[in-house]
Motif scaffolding. Structure first.
Motif, PDB file in Angstrom:
ATOM      1  N   PHE A   1      78.257  87.040  60.769  1.00  0.00           N
ATOM      2  CA  PHE A   1      77.816  87.970  60.127  1.00  0.00           C
ATOM      3  C   PHE A   1      78.491  89.349  60.270  1.00  0.00           C
ATOM      4  CE2 PHE A   1      73.532  85.966  60.060  1.00  0.00           C
ATOM      5  CZ  PHE A   1      72.984  86.410  59.254  1.00  0.00           C
ATOM      6  N   GLY A   2      79.537  89.522  61.226  1.00  0.00           N
ATOM      7  CA  GLY A   2      80.446  90.538  61.125  1.00  0.00           C
ATOM      8  C   GLY A   2      81.361  90.272  59.867  1.00  0.00           C
ATOM      9  N   ALA A   3      81.481  89.141  59.548  1.00  0.00           N
ATOM     10  CA  ALA A   3      82.520  89.054  58.246  1.00  0.00           C
ATOM     11  C   ALA A   3      82.047  89.856  57.046  1.00  0.00           C
ATOM     12  CB  ALA A   3      82.553  87.552  58.000  1.00  0.00           C
ATOM     13  N   ARG A   4      80.357  89.947  57.226  1.00  0.00           N
ATOM     14  CA  ARG A   4      79.824  90.288  55.840  1.00  0.00           C
ATOM     15  C   ARG A   4      80.181  91.865  55.982  1.00  0.00           C
ATOM     16  NH1 ARG A   4      73.624  89.002  54.716  1.00  0.00           N
ATOM     17  NH2 ARG A   4      73.044  90.273  56.380  1.00  0.00           N
ATOM     18  N   ILE A   5      80.216  92.590  57.007  1.00  0.00           N
ATOM     19  CA  ILE A   5      80.301  93.822  56.998  1.00  0.00           C
ATOM     20  C   ILE A   5      81.765  94.236  56.544  1.00  0.00           C
ATOM     21  CG2 ILE A   5      80.708  96.113  58.525  1.00  0.00           C
ATOM     22  CD1 ILE A   5      77.775  95.692  58.401  1.00  0.00           C
ATOM     23  N   SER A   6      82.769  93.300  57.310  1.00  0.00           N
ATOM     24  CA  SER A   6      83.904  93.563  56.909  1.00  0.00           C
ATOM     25  C   SER A   6      84.438  93.493  55.310  1.00  0.00           C
ATOM     26  CB  SER A   6      85.149  92.701  57.686  1.00  0.00           C
ATOM     27  OG  SER A   6      84.933  93.217  58.946  1.00  0.00           O
ATOM     28  N   LEU A   7      84.025  92.371  54.864  1.00  0.00           N
ATOM     29  CA  LEU A   7      84.105  92.061  53.523  1.00  0.00           C
ATOM     30  C   LEU A   7      83.572  93.018  52.419  1.00  0.00           C
ATOM     31  CD1 LEU A   7      85.119  89.631  51.791  1.00  0.00           C
ATOM     32  CD2 LEU A   7      82.766  88.990  51.380  1.00  0.00           C
ATOM     33  N   ALA A   8      82.279  93.550  52.699  1.00  0.00           N
ATOM     34  CA  ALA A   8      81.527  94.333  51.822  1.00  0.00           C
ATOM     35  C   ALA A   8      82.516  95.754  51.890  1.00  0.00           C
ATOM     36  CB  ALA A   8      80.293  94.784  52.559  1.00  0.00           C
TER      37      ALA A   8
ATOM     38  N   ARG B   1      72.376  86.892  72.759  1.00  0.00           N
ATOM     39  CA  ARG B   1      72.524  86.622  71.453  1.00  0.00           C
ATOM     40  C   ARG B   1      73.882  85.586  71.067  1.00  0.00           C
ATOM     41  NH1 ARG B   1      72.331  92.892  69.735  1.00  0.00           N
ATOM     42  NH2 ARG B   1      74.088  92.756  71.139  1.00  0.00           N
ATOM     43  N   ASP B   2      73.870  84.730  70.106  1.00  0.00           N
ATOM     44  CA  ASP B   2      75.021  83.891  69.986  1.00  0.00           C
ATOM     45  C   ASP B   2      76.122  84.542  69.282  1.00  0.00           C
ATOM     46  OD1 ASP B   2      76.206  81.539  69.463  1.00  0.00           O
ATOM     47  OD2 ASP B   2      75.515  81.440  67.503  1.00  0.00           O
ATOM     48  N   VAL B   3      77.188  84.451  69.952  1.00  0.00           N
ATOM     49  CA  VAL B   3      78.594  84.883  69.572  1.00  0.00           C
ATOM     50  C   VAL B   3      78.767  84.885  68.330  1.00  0.00           C
ATOM     51  CG1 VAL B   3      81.031  85.332  70.140  1.00  0.00           C
ATOM     52  CG2 VAL B   3      79.076  85.609  71.791  1.00  0.00           C
ATOM     53  N   LEU B   4      78.789  83.287  67.965  1.00  0.00           N
ATOM     54  CA  LEU B   4      79.255  82.598  66.600  1.00  0.00           C
ATOM     55  C   LEU B   4      78.524  83.387  65.711  1.00  0.00           C
ATOM     56  CD1 LEU B   4      81.042  80.630  65.202  1.00  0.00           C
ATOM     57  CD2 LEU B   4      79.266  78.872  65.362  1.00  0.00           C
ATOM     58  N   SER B   5      77.295  83.514  65.917  1.00  0.00           N
ATOM     59  CA  SER B   5      76.404  83.963  64.455  1.00  0.00           C
ATOM     60  C   SER B   5      76.813  85.515  64.248  1.00  0.00           C
ATOM     61  CB  SER B   5      74.881  83.854  64.787  1.00  0.00           C
ATOM     62  OG  SER B   5      74.703  82.621  65.112  1.00  0.00           O
ATOM     63  N   ARG B   6      76.980  86.117  65.345  1.00  0.00           N
ATOM     64  CA  ARG B   6      77.394  87.601  65.158  1.00  0.00           C
ATOM     65  C   ARG B   6      78.800  87.927  64.695  1.00  0.00           C
ATOM     66  NH1 ARG B   6      74.505  91.222  67.543  1.00  0.00           N
ATOM     67  NH2 ARG B   6      76.313  92.817  68.247  1.00  0.00           N
TER      68      ARG B   6
ATOM     69  N   ALA C   1      74.943  80.717  59.603  1.00  0.00           N
ATOM     70  CA  ALA C   1      74.956  81.217  61.009  1.00  0.00           C
ATOM     71  C   ALA C   1      73.988  80.351  61.612  1.00  0.00           C
ATOM     72  CB  ALA C   1      74.653  82.740  61.006  1.00  0.00           C
ATOM     73  N   PRO C   2      74.140  79.808  62.869  1.00  0.00           N
ATOM     74  CA  PRO C   2      72.991  78.823  63.575  1.00  0.00           C
ATOM     75  C   PRO C   2      71.770  79.572  64.228  1.00  0.00           C
ATOM     76  CG  PRO C   2      75.311  78.910  64.583  1.00  0.00           C
ATOM     77  CD  PRO C   2      75.539  79.722  63.396  1.00  0.00           C
ATOM     78  N   HIS C   3      72.096  80.930  64.404  1.00  0.00           N
ATOM     79  CA  HIS C   3      71.226  81.701  64.997  1.00  0.00           C
ATOM     80  C   HIS C   3      71.167  82.990  64.236  1.00  0.00           C
ATOM     81  CE1 HIS C   3      71.072  79.192  68.589  1.00  0.00           C
ATOM     82  NE2 HIS C   3      72.124  79.155  68.406  1.00  0.00           N
ATOM     83  N   ASN C   4      69.884  84.055  64.667  1.00  0.00           N
ATOM     84  CA  ASN C   4      69.845  85.148  64.244  1.00  0.00           C
ATOM     85  C   ASN C   4      70.740  86.074  65.016  1.00  0.00           C
ATOM     86  OD1 ASN C   4      68.859  87.904  64.075  1.00  0.00           O
ATOM     87  ND2 ASN C   4      66.663  87.379  63.314  1.00  0.00           N
ATOM     88  N   PRO C   5      71.273  86.890  64.299  1.00  0.00           N
ATOM     89  CA  PRO C   5      72.487  87.693  65.007  1.00  0.00           C
ATOM     90  C   PRO C   5      71.871  88.716  65.932  1.00  0.00           C
ATOM     91  CG  PRO C   5      72.513  88.253  62.866  1.00  0.00           C
ATOM     92  CD  PRO C   5      71.311  87.101  62.946  1.00  0.00           C
ATOM     93  N   GLU C   6      70.808  89.257  65.647  1.00  0.00           N
ATOM     94  CA  GLU C   6      70.124  90.182  66.170  1.00  0.00           C
ATOM     95  C   GLU C   6      69.378  90.068  67.448  1.00  0.00           C
ATOM     96  OE1 GLU C   6      69.080  92.884  62.960  1.00  0.00           O
ATOM     97  OE2 GLU C   6      70.904  92.442  62.109  1.00  0.00           O
ATOM     98  N   ARG C   7      68.620  88.702  67.207  1.00  0.00           N
ATOM     99  CA  ARG C   7      67.579  88.415  68.070  1.00  0.00           C
ATOM    100  C   ARG C   7      68.196  87.568  69.354  1.00  0.00           C
ATOM    101  NH1 ARG C   7      62.999  88.061  65.002  1.00  0.00           N
ATOM    102  NH2 ARG C   7      63.358  85.632  64.964  1.00  0.00           N
TER     103      ARG C   7
END
Lengths: 346, 329, 305, 300
Positions: free
Chosen positions: D94-101, D86-91, D51-57
């Protein structure tokens, strides 16, 4: 012949003396006495209660001798497959006993039961469903040995190769999976597996009826050859009368869970005595167009084993029916040596 | 002369050089490859073969029920009473089906529609082909059900297939097929799944129906016993071709093709003890992978050099008896 | 047939019983219900009073008995947020949900059934491809997102229909499509494969052999048989329509039961939530019973079992 | 018709032919779906590095920036930025992580429970079967989302609870299908023959029944992946998913729903991500099903 009921050494060559064939009286290997199998019929949604019994097998007695073949013929639903399952210990008899070498297998200890299990193997009708599609052929054939014997791997491999060649296949076939074989070849594999424990008895449940016509003779001849070589007894279950004549020494004709006629093969085919046997013979297809058959076509269908007719079970369809047939249960009569009929005509 | 039924001079059905091919992923499968035969009224022809010999595809081709694609009738003529069925449109053909040429399929358990009553299914056939009032359709359906000896036909009309036994269902299929008095009836192993005594009842019924309306009957089977009992003529198929053809006595008394001979010798006999059956080596060939020359050559005990190279032409053995084998040359 | 129906009705009752039990257990597991109703200003007297009203002094099985007795008389307790009986609120919301569910069901049938049949009959045609696309979107797009996208294009951009609410008749179109699409896709796929199976069956071959025309083979002989698996799925569909309505009603601000469930969730309104769930389950069970009866009507093997 | 007969000739099949056959079976591999799925897994595992940016900041100065290809877009925010900058791409990454888990844990949990239940119900039958199948029926009668909402209301909101809820939602399908498969396998002659050969019940289950359900299990699992992702995103859209601030695709769609007219990309992009993954999984599952067992085409 095998007085010591111990473990048969797997690599032993087939015994040279064959009591069944060589004049001396063959010994009784297995005897069924008054065997019964009733299945309960239940009713009710939540609490089920038994409202009746399907009398699939109802009082069966027969003997199988060493090295010989007993055929059981009958139409679907007559109980011949249930009988096979009881001999294979896949079903527990409701009543009656199975004597193996004189001992009741259901009364004997676990060790003897295990011994019996090893001695009785089977080949079934459908070559497509009788081999686990996910196992290699060599593992399939070796499985009974792996379960029952502790043999070094090398010996098992050699024995698998021997079995493969006994049924007319090659050693390399062991590395293949069942789907790579045709129906006839699969049946050969099933036979090799059944032979792997050196059994005393093999139950053959319609072993050729699912095969192509030109393949059937191959398998029947193979079974006959192996019987000679391994001195094994067969219980052949079939509906095709000509096949039974070719394969068997003794024949039992079943109708609605009971044996109606029981005789040495030649005697039965040349002198069928029970009306049902006669009807079966006349319904069987001739081998030549010029053969004149007795026209004796039964009316109606086989009644349900849930409510079998009173008296003689065959009486509603019998052309020779008499008054007493619907009342009295016929007793078994020996009309000539070894030829037993259960009919009021005799 | 033939089993007491009358055969007229003009054949009711004539099949000439029929070829039905299938496109599969292994290439073209020639399921039926140049099949010719004819059939007279009142006559029974047995089409004998093992699985994959092309006998069932022949039957479907006659009815033009081949799934297209992958199937295709490549060439040939099917003359029913002189009219070439292959030139008809689908609409015209569907009028022929059931009314002039009818079919009984192998498996009685699956050949009736489970969601319609028996009466409904018999009446449908009548309604399609005959323009008669509703009331008489009912009467007529009842009639044919009685004709095939269905007990208590009137109440059975309202029953559904799952309430009947296999033998009874097969009778219903029989009733449907004769309901419009066809001139040709094709029976595709109609008794294989029936018990012996039920089979005997059914075969007798078919004979009676044939005698009554002078049907031309084609019996498709793998069982020479049925041929011996039912047929006047026999055509033996192997790998999509008819290898031998003749009257039933010709075939049983003097089989001229090694395959026929071997098949007859490999079947156990009911009437006599056989010491040892003849056993045909090998397997029936796969149709997509046929050897050049005669397809039976790899299993043939009399095989010659020529057999492996060239398919034999049909040789006339007798007046009505022919076979495709180089030994007859 | 009778035995079949008795079995189904018993099953429905068992389901309702199980749901009530789950709700009851959860209501006790989620903490002391007295805390829900009372706030910091309540007195010990209020507390004791409530203990007796709620029957909390009695053993659990008796408490459950009281719960069931109340439920049977339509009393699910007071909604915490609105301070009136939950049942009253539910009855206000039910019509909207039924309308939406029905519209979605109709949409899924009129889109899915013909497409399923035609794509089976004309395999590989343009229709078959359209069917495939419809099915793939329906099975892959999340309902809430599909709803938002529909809203964005047809309400925000094109302004053909209102974006949300239930003021106009046309308001129902977008939520019904969003809700029905998944089931249209499922119906289509099921029907297609069932049709292909049936068309390949022996009885269809025999029907053709007796001269039945192509159209009659498809519409008369095959369809009725092919509908059997579709109907089996319809039971599941109804459950899904309920689930979906929670989402779709939220997206489109549709004033039904589904939205009420979310309001109850956000408002921590357990009494209201349990009433909503009982209402939904009841609707589902009745609908499933209806499907079972339809089933028996279409398939004689069940009718005369 | 004659597929099986006569294929086996006297000679063993040479190795190259076998390899060629295997390759032939793998043809028409669904390349694009597999590619999408690989990206999904990589994003899920390595979001921190990709991810190019921090998804939460977010950057307050860069709110609602449109995607790069639109007017006013910037290559800094390839898929635009949201209402908090916030950067949509980065979010999305990161969203993939939740789904994958969620997918992995849910399927492991639900799969184990469902397969065991199905095996027991199918193999032993009788009252065990009756009890298990009735529970399955009851579960299917209770709408998943509602059950989830009431559980969350009663027990609170956490990753574990979400996963348990989803596992409750998926196990009945495993149980039902595996049971059906076992019922069929049980009647196979080779099972009876194994008994005749003296095989014990555990041996029969392990050697003869389990291998037979593996294909069904794989196919079911691929189909369930899509269902789990959809359910999880639905829950998080409703505000009942894995609790914030971790970005989940569903809650990201919810974030943008009131801003469709001004910044449609906030909702659209995560939605597209969900759809791409589920679609790819379904296509891959269909292909797998055709390869492994065409008979299962009706599996829902």
């Amino acid at each position: 012949m095998t007085t010591s009921a111990g473990q048969t050494p797997p690599s032993s060559s087939p015994s040279s003396e064959r009591p069944g064939q060589n004049g001396s009286e063959p010994t009784v290997l297995l005897e069924a006495r008054d065997l019964k199998k009733w299945f309960p019929v239940t009713k009710g949604v939540l609490i089920s209660r038994t409202t009746g019994w399907i009398k699939a097998v109802d009082g069966l007695s027969f003997q199988i001798r060493t090295g010989e073949t007993l055929g059981i013929v009958g139409e679907s639903g007559c109980g011949k497959s249930t009988t096979a399952k009881m001999l294979l210990m896949l079903e527990e008899p409701t009543e009656g006993s199975i004597l193996y070498q004189g001992q009741d297998i259901h009364l004997s200890g676990p060790e003897q039961r295990r011994e019996y299990r090893k001695s009785v193997q089977a080949v079934f009708q459908d070559p497509w469903s009788s081999l686990n599609p996910r196992m290699r052929v060599k593992d399939l054939i070796a499985e009974p040995m792996v379960i029952n014997w502790s043999l070094p791997r090398q010996e098992i491999r050699e024995r698998v190769e021997k079995l493969l060649s006994d049924v007319g296949l090659m050693a390399y076939h062991g590395n293949l999976y069942p789907h790579e074989f045709s129906g006839g070849q699969r049946q050969r594999l099933a036979i090799a597996r059944a032979l792997s424990l050196n059994p005393k008895l093999i139950v053959l449940d319609e072993p050729v009826s699912a095969l192509d016509v030109s393949i059937r003779a191959q398998i029947m001849n193979l079974l006959k050859d192996l019987q000679q070589e391994y001195n094994v007894s067969y219980l052949l279950i079939a509906h095709h009368l000509a096949t039974v004549r070719y394969m068997c020494d003794w024949v039992a004709v079943m109708y609605l869970g009971q044996i109606v006629e029981y005789a040495p093969v030649r005697e039965l085919y040349e002198n069928p005595s029970h009306p049902y046997t006669k009807a079966l013979m006349s319904a069987a297809l001739p081998s030549h167009p010029d053969i004149e058959q007795e026209e004796m076509i039964l009316t109606g269908e086989v009644p349900s084993p849930l409510n079998p007719p009173a008296g003689c079970r065959f009486h509603p369809r019998c052309p020779f029916v008499m008054d007493r047939c619907s009342v009295d249960i016929p007793v078994v009569t020996e009309i000539s040596p070894g030829h037993h009929v259960s009919c009021h005509l005799y | 002369m033939i089993n007491g039924t009358q055969a007229t001079d003009q054949p009711i059905l004539e099949v000439k050089d029929l070829r039905t091919y299938f496109q599969t992923r292994w290439g073209t499968v020639k399921a039926v490859d140049g099949v010719s035969f004819d059939l007279h009224r009142g006559e029974t022809l047995g089409l004998v073969g093992e699985s994959g010999s092309g006998k069932s595809v022949t039957m479907l081709s006659l009815m033009q029920l081949i799934p297209i694609p992958p199937g295709r009738i490549v060439s040939g003529e099917i003359l029913l009473d002189g009219e070439n069925l292959l030139e008809l449109t689908e609409d015209q053909m569907s009028k022929v089906r059931g009314s002039q040429i009818a079919l009984i399929i192998q498996d009685p358990m699956t050949s009736l529609n489970p969601v319609f009553s028996i009466g409904n299914q018999v009446m449908e056939a009548i309604k399609i082909h005959q323009d008669i009032p509703r009331k008489s359709v009912w009467e007529k359906a009842l009639d044919v059900l009685r004709k095939v000896n269905i007990p208590a036909a009137e109440t059975r009309m309202r029953d559904y297939p799952h309430q009947m036994s296999g033998g009874m269902r097969q009778r219903v299929v029989g009733a449907i097929s004769i309901s419009c008095q066809p001139s040709v009836l094709i029976a595709d192993e109609p008794t294989t799944s029936l018990d012996v005594t039920i089979q005997a009842q059914y075969l007798k019924l078919l004979k009676e129906l044939q005698r009554e309306s002078n049907l031309g009957l084609i019996f498709i089977t793998h069982d020479f016993g049925i041929v011996a009992k039912m047929c006047d003529k026999v055509a033996v198929m192997y790998a999509g071709k008819i290898v031998e053809q003749g009257t039933v006595r010709d075939i049983f008394n003097h089989p001229s093709h090694p395959y026929t001979e071997a098949l007859l010798a490999s079947v156990p006999k009911l009437e006599e003890d056989v010491d040892r059956l003849y056993s045909i080596e090998g397997q029936p060939p796969a149709l997509h992978d046929l050897p050049p020359g005669c397809p039976f050559a790899p299993r043939c005990p009399y095989v010659m050099e020529q057999c492996r190279e060239e398919y034999p032409p049909v040789f006339q053995v007798d007046e009505a008896h022919s076979a495709a084998c180089w030994r007859l040359a | 047939m009778q035995r079949y129906l008795v079995k189904r009705i018993l099953m429905a009752l068992v389901t309702l019983f199980a749901v009530s039990l789950i709700i009851f257990i959860l209501s006790r597991a989620s903490g002391d219900p007295r805390h829900i109703y009372l706030d910091d200003y309540s007195t010990q007297e209020d507390w004791d009073q409530l203990t007796i009203t709620l029957g909390l002094d009695k053993p659990y099985y008796q408490q459950y008995g009281i719960f069931i007795k109340d439920a049977l008389s339509g009393d699910f307790g007071q909604s915490i947020k609105e301070g009136r009986p939950s049942m009253e609120i539910i009855l206000e919301r039910i019509p909207a949900t039924l309308q939406l569910g029905l519209a979605a069901f109709i949409f899924s049938v009129i889109l899915g059934v013909p497409l399923g049949i035609l794509s089976a009959v004309k395999r590989g045609s343009a229709l078959d491809i359209i069917g495939k696309v419809v099915a793939l979107i329906g099975q892959s797009a999340p309902v809430f997102w599909l709803g938002l996208m529909l809203m964005f294009f047809f309400a925000v951009k094109l302004e053909w229909v209102p974006p949300f609410g239930k003021q106009e008749v046309t308001s129902i179109i977008l939520p019904a499509i969003a809700l029905g699409w998944f089931y249209a896709a499922a119906n289509m796929r099921l029907l297609r494969s069932a049709m292909l199976n049936v068309l390949d069956s022996e009885f269809v071959r025999l029907a053709r052999a007796k001269g039945v025309s192509n159209n009659a083979v498809i519409w008369k002989h095959s369809l009725r048989n092919a509908l059997i698996p579709v109907l089996t799925f319809a039971g599941v569909t109804l459950g899904g329509l309920v689930t979906g309505s929670v989402v779709v009603e939220t997206v489109f601000a549709w004033p039904g039961l589904g939205r009420l469930a979310i309001e109850a969730l956000l408002g921590n309104d357990y009494p209201l939530m349990q009433a909503v769930i009982i209402a939904f389950t009841l609707m589902y069970v009745l609908a499933a019973l209806f499907v079972d009866i339809m089933y028996a009507y279409i398939d004689p093997r069940i009718r005369y079992a | 018709m004659a597929e099986a007969t006569g294929r086996l000739t006297a000679a063993p099949i040479p190795v190259p032919v076998r390899i060629a056959r295997r390759a032939w079976r793998l043809r028409r591999l669904p390349l694009i779906p597999i590619f999408v799925l690989i990206i999904f897994v990589i994003s899920g595992l390595g979001a921190n590095w990709i991810a190019p940016h921090n998804p939460e900041r977010g950057d307050i100065r860069a709110r609602n920036v449109p995607p790069a290809w639109m007017e006013g877009g910037s290559t800094k925010y390839l898929l635009g930025s949201d209402h908090l900058g916030r950067d949509v791409l980065s979010r999305v990454i990161f969203g993939a992580r939740i789904s994958l888990a969620v997918v992995v844990v849910t399927l492991a949990l639900g799969g184990i429970v469902g397969v065991s239940a199905g095996l027991v119900a199918g193999f032993y039958g009788g009252w065990r079967d009756e009890v298990i199948m009735r529970i399955v029926d009851i579960k299917l009668a209770i709408p998943t989302i509602l059950l989830a909402l009431v559980l969350i209301l009663a027990l609170g909101q956490s990753f574990l609870i979400i996963v348990v809820i989803l596992a409750i939602a998926v196990w009945p399908r495993f149980a039902r299908n595996i049971r059906g498969e076992v019922l069929q396998l049980k009647t196979m002659d080779y099972v009876a023959l194994a008994k005749v050969a003296g095989a014990s019940t555990p041996r029969i289950l392990i050697m003869h029944i389990l291998p037979g359900v593996v294909n069904t299990l794989i196919i079911l699992a691929t189909l369930e992946v899509g269902i789990v992702i959809l359910l999880e995103s639905t829950l998080s859209f409703l505000g009942a998913g894995v609790p914030p601030p971790t970005p989940a695709w569903g809650s990201m769609v919810a974030d943008g729903r009131d801003r469709l007219a001004v910044a449609w990309w906030i909702s659209t992009m995560p939605g597209l991500a969900i759809m791409a993954v589920v679609l790819s999984m379904n296509l891959f599952g269909d292909w797998l099903r055709d390869k492994l067992d065409p008979r299962l085409r009706q599996l829902e």
